[in-house]
Design a protein around this motif. Structure first.
Motif, PDB file in Angstrom:
ATOM      1  N   TYR A  57      -8.593  10.023   6.508  1.00 23.25           N
ATOM      2  CA  TYR A  57      -7.781   9.006   5.377  1.00 23.25           C
ATOM      3  C   TYR A  57      -8.028   8.803   4.535  1.00 23.25           C
ATOM      4  O   TYR A  57      -9.233   9.449   4.292  1.00 23.25           O
ATOM      5  CB  TYR A  57      -7.062   7.765   6.116  1.00 23.25           C
TER       6      TYR A  57
ATOM      7  N   LEU B   3      -2.439   8.768   5.346  1.00 25.85           N
ATOM      8  CA  LEU B   3      -3.186   9.831   6.104  1.00 25.85           C
ATOM      9  C   LEU B   3      -3.409  11.889   5.402  1.00 25.85           C
ATOM     10  O   LEU B   3      -2.297  11.638   4.542  1.00 25.85           O
ATOM     11  CB  LEU B   3      -1.994   9.894   7.430  1.00 25.85           C
TER      12      LEU B   3
ATOM     13  N   GLN C 251      -7.986   6.023   1.238  1.00 25.99           N
ATOM     14  CA  GLN C 251      -8.160   4.288   1.294  1.00 25.99           C
ATOM     15  C   GLN C 251      -8.284   3.810  -0.668  1.00 25.99           C
ATOM     16  O   GLN C 251      -9.275   3.958  -0.532  1.00 25.99           O
ATOM     17  CB  GLN C 251      -8.546   3.374   2.131  1.00 25.99           C
TER      18      GLN C 251
ATOM     19  N   GLN D 286      -5.006  -1.046  -2.507  1.00 25.45           N
ATOM     20  CA  GLN D 286      -4.307  -0.043  -0.997  1.00 25.45           C
ATOM     21  C   GLN D 286      -4.601   0.021   0.306  1.00 25.45           C
ATOM     22  O   GLN D 286      -5.479  -0.331   1.082  1.00 25.45           O
ATOM     23  CB  GLN D 286      -3.794   1.471  -1.614  1.00 25.45           C
ATOM     24  N   SER D 287      -3.604   0.966   1.498  1.00 23.02           N
ATOM     25  CA  SER D 287      -3.681   0.577   2.211  1.00 23.02           C
ATOM     26  C   SER D 287      -3.845   2.060   3.072  1.00 23.02           C
ATOM     27  O   SER D 287      -4.956   2.863   1.726  1.00 23.02           O
ATOM     28  CB  SER D 287      -1.959   0.796   2.787  1.00 23.02           C
ATOM     29  N   LEU D 288      -4.040   2.565   4.148  1.00 25.11           N
ATOM     30  CA  LEU D 288      -4.696   3.882   4.334  1.00 25.11           C
ATOM     31  C   LEU D 288      -3.162   4.750   4.459  1.00 25.11           C
ATOM     32  O   LEU D 288      -2.367   4.416   4.813  1.00 25.11           O
ATOM     33  CB  LEU D 288      -5.326   3.541   5.841  1.00 25.11           C
TER      34      LEU D 288
END
Lengths: 112, 113
Positions: free
Chosen positions: A35, A45, A37, A41-43
């Protein structure tokens, strides 16, 4: 639950260079996940790595930029190639034992 | 492919008040659902998970979530928050046919004294 050792924990790299991140798991797992990040921000994939086969990349990620190796059932590497400042992020690996997902502690990469 | 939506990017709340962080998912197959917390400059910590069984799931730090299949939701709740709950909360979903874990965009919970 599985325990993941991820290294390096952080690095500062020059643009145009490459960094290889390693994840070691204390048990055998079929799939490993990588992943990214980005700051604030979010993770997201990047790819799924199975032992003995090519990694499967998500949309927007390519093997030339993020080559992955999976030589056995307990180890994987992610290389961030030809880095630019936009690659500055936290990179995490993850595995899925039977009871959920476990994450490495992450690699905080800064590209200058 | 599965997806997950966290409707609230930020949730401000006063200490000792209840809080609900919303999460909705989309999938054509059965799912597994997770909530993670990330404190500033720290790694991910699993709060709770739904794999099967009871739809009400209790996690760490007094949090709980309820899986609602008809509404495709997995909202996170806590009856009384503390200052120390200030963090980023991520909902994540894994579909039974892929094993990939997909994250929502996150909700920043800010607890004020």
């Amino acid at each position: 639950s599985a325990v993941i050792s991820q290294k390096p924990s952080r690095d500062i790299c020059q643009r145009g260079t490459s960094l290889t991140i390693q994840c070691q798991v204390d048990s055998q797992v079929t799939m490993m996940f990588w992943y990214r990040q980005q700051p604030g921000q979010s993770l997201t994939l990047i790819a799924t790595a199975n032992q003995g086969s090519e990694a499967t990349y998500e949309s927007g990620f390519v093997i030339d930029k993020f080559p992955i190796s999976r030589p056995n059932l307990t180890f994987s590497t992610l290389t961030v190639s030809n880095m630019s400042p936009e690659d500055s992020s936290i990179y995490l690996c993850s595995v899925r034992p039977w009871d959920g997902y476990t994450f490495g502690s992450g690699t905080r990469l800064t590209v200058v | 492919a599965q997806s997950v939506t966290q409707l609230d990017s930020q949730v401000p709340v006063f200490e000792e008040a209840p809080v609900e962080l919303r999460c909705n998912y989309s999938s054509s197959v059965s799912v597994y659902l997770f909530w993670y917390v990330q404190y500033p400059n720290q790694g991910l910590q699993l709060l709770l998970k739904y794999l099967s069984g009871s739809t009400l799931v209790k996690g760490i730090n007094g949090f709980e979530a309820e899986f609602n299949k008809s509404q495709t939701s997995f909202h996170l709740r806590k009856p009384s928050v503390h200052i120390s709950d200030t963090a980023e909360y991520f909902c994540a979903v894994s579909a039974s046919d892929t094993d990939k874990l997909i994250f929502g965009t996150g909700t920043r919970l800010q607890v004020f004294p």
